[in-house]
Design a protein around this motif. Sequence first.
Motif, mmCIF file in Angstrom:
data_model
loop_
_atom_site.group_PDB
_atom_site.id
_atom_site.type_symbol
_atom_site.label_atom_id
_atom_site.label_comp_id
_atom_site.label_asym_id
_atom_site.label_seq_id
_atom_site.Cartn_x
_atom_site.Cartn_y
_atom_site.Cartn_z
ATOM 1 N N ASP A 282 -19.526 -51.475 60.170
ATOM 2 C CA ASP A 282 -20.247 -51.384 61.445
ATOM 3 C C ASP A 282 -19.657 -52.324 62.507
ATOM 4 O O ASP A 282 -19.358 -51.904 63.623
ATOM 5 N N LYS B 297 -17.124 -44.563 58.340
ATOM 6 C CA LYS B 297 -17.940 -43.442 57.878
ATOM 7 C C LYS B 297 -19.349 -43.959 57.599
ATOM 8 O O LYS B 297 -19.515 -44.926 56.841
ATOM 9 N N PHE B 298 -20.325 -43.336 58.206
ATOM 10 C CA PHE B 298 -21.692 -43.849 58.075
ATOM 11 C C PHE B 298 -22.713 -42.730 58.190
ATOM 12 O O PHE B 298 -22.394 -41.602 58.573
ATOM 13 N N GLU B 299 -23.937 -43.113 57.842
ATOM 14 C CA GLU B 299 -25.069 -42.215 57.969
ATOM 15 C C GLU B 299 -26.084 -42.914 58.871
ATOM 16 O O GLU B 299 -26.464 -44.054 58.590
ATOM 17 N N ARG C 296 -29.473 -44.174 60.076
ATOM 18 C CA ARG C 296 -30.812 -44.326 59.492
ATOM 19 C C ARG C 296 -31.627 -45.147 60.478
ATOM 20 O O ARG C 296 -31.519 -46.364 60.540
ATOM 21 N N ARG D 6 -26.736 -48.002 61.095
ATOM 22 C CA ARG D 6 -25.685 -47.113 60.591
ATOM 23 C C ARG D 6 -25.328 -47.590 59.187
ATOM 24 O O ARG D 6 -24.804 -48.686 59.013
ATOM 25 N N ILE D 7 -25.607 -46.761 58.202
ATOM 26 C CA ILE D 7 -25.400 -47.150 56.812
ATOM 27 C C ILE D 7 -24.027 -46.676 56.344
ATOM 28 O O ILE D 7 -23.694 -45.492 56.426
ATOM 29 N N HIS D 8 -23.248 -47.642 55.836
ATOM 30 C CA HIS D 8 -21.903 -47.385 55.315
ATOM 31 C C HIS D 8 -21.914 -46.272 54.268
ATOM 32 O O HIS D 8 -22.762 -46.263 53.371
ATOM 33 N N LYS D 9 -20.983 -45.342 54.381
ATOM 34 C CA LYS D 9 -20.776 -44.336 53.332
ATOM 35 C C LYS D 9 -19.353 -44.455 52.817
ATOM 36 O O LYS D 9 -18.412 -44.620 53.604
ATOM 37 N N LYS D 10 -19.198 -44.342 51.495
ATOM 38 C CA LYS D 10 -17.866 -44.451 50.903
ATOM 39 C C LYS D 10 -16.991 -43.287 51.367
ATOM 40 O O LYS D 10 -17.438 -42.138 51.342
ATOM 41 N N GLY E 217 -14.405 -40.308 51.097
ATOM 42 C CA GLY E 217 -14.058 -39.405 50.006
ATOM 43 C C GLY E 217 -12.554 -39.218 49.893
ATOM 44 O O GLY E 217 -11.781 -39.711 50.718
ATOM 45 N N THR F 145 -10.910 -47.817 46.723
ATOM 46 C CA THR F 145 -10.402 -46.919 47.768
ATOM 47 C C THR F 145 -8.953 -47.262 48.117
ATOM 48 O O THR F 145 -8.117 -46.359 48.271
#
Length: 205
Positions: free
Chosen positions: A56, A97-99, A101, A105-109, A111, A140
């Motif tokens: 973030d 990359k986040f979602e 909420r 902004r919540i970290h997303k791993k 892909g 990663t």
Amino acid sequence: EERDSIVIDAADPLGRLRQEAAACQRCPLYQDATQTVFGEGLPTADLVFVGEQPGDKEDLAGHPFVGPAGAMFDRALDDAGIDRRRAYVTNAVKHFKFEPRGKRRIHKKPGIAEINACRHWIESEMEVLKPRLTIALGATAIRSLTGQSASVLASRGQVLSSSFAGPVFVTVHPSFLLRLPDEQSQKIEYGRFVDDLKAARELAA
Ligand code: URA
């Protein structure tokens, strides 16, 4: 003016890559992120550190490892006797990359597809940098640099090979240390991380 910029490009290949990466649309992550966070540091660095993706704080600032994980990383580098200003620090994936909420902004791993799409940039950075040693911080970075899905647990402290990066030393990601539940394990794991960084420094010496 045109001529100047060509001269600057030739003298500063990382600067040119940074400019190109700022407009990257190789995967959909650019759509929601604030900006590309490119690698930073000394072009002649012996050590290159590769994280996962900007968080973030990094997304907003435009610089790698400037948030909480960055503070942990800075402290460990210092304790390992490594000068961050003489190293180069980058990420496997260069957009956050986040979602969303609520307001957070919540970290997303990232892909596999995002790691693969972004490999162009780390490969290009490595082509210019040619460091003595690359340090993969977490799974990663291992995946990006080696194409293997080796776990950090299984390959920590080992030197893996990469088709484009030279030797790759494996250790944990600094954010792993931030997630540990108790002070005792934090202390132990922090010490192990610093020891890994010292070992990397020795390998590159
Ligand atoms: N975590 C990473 O992997 N990279 C950053 O730049 C910040 C946090």
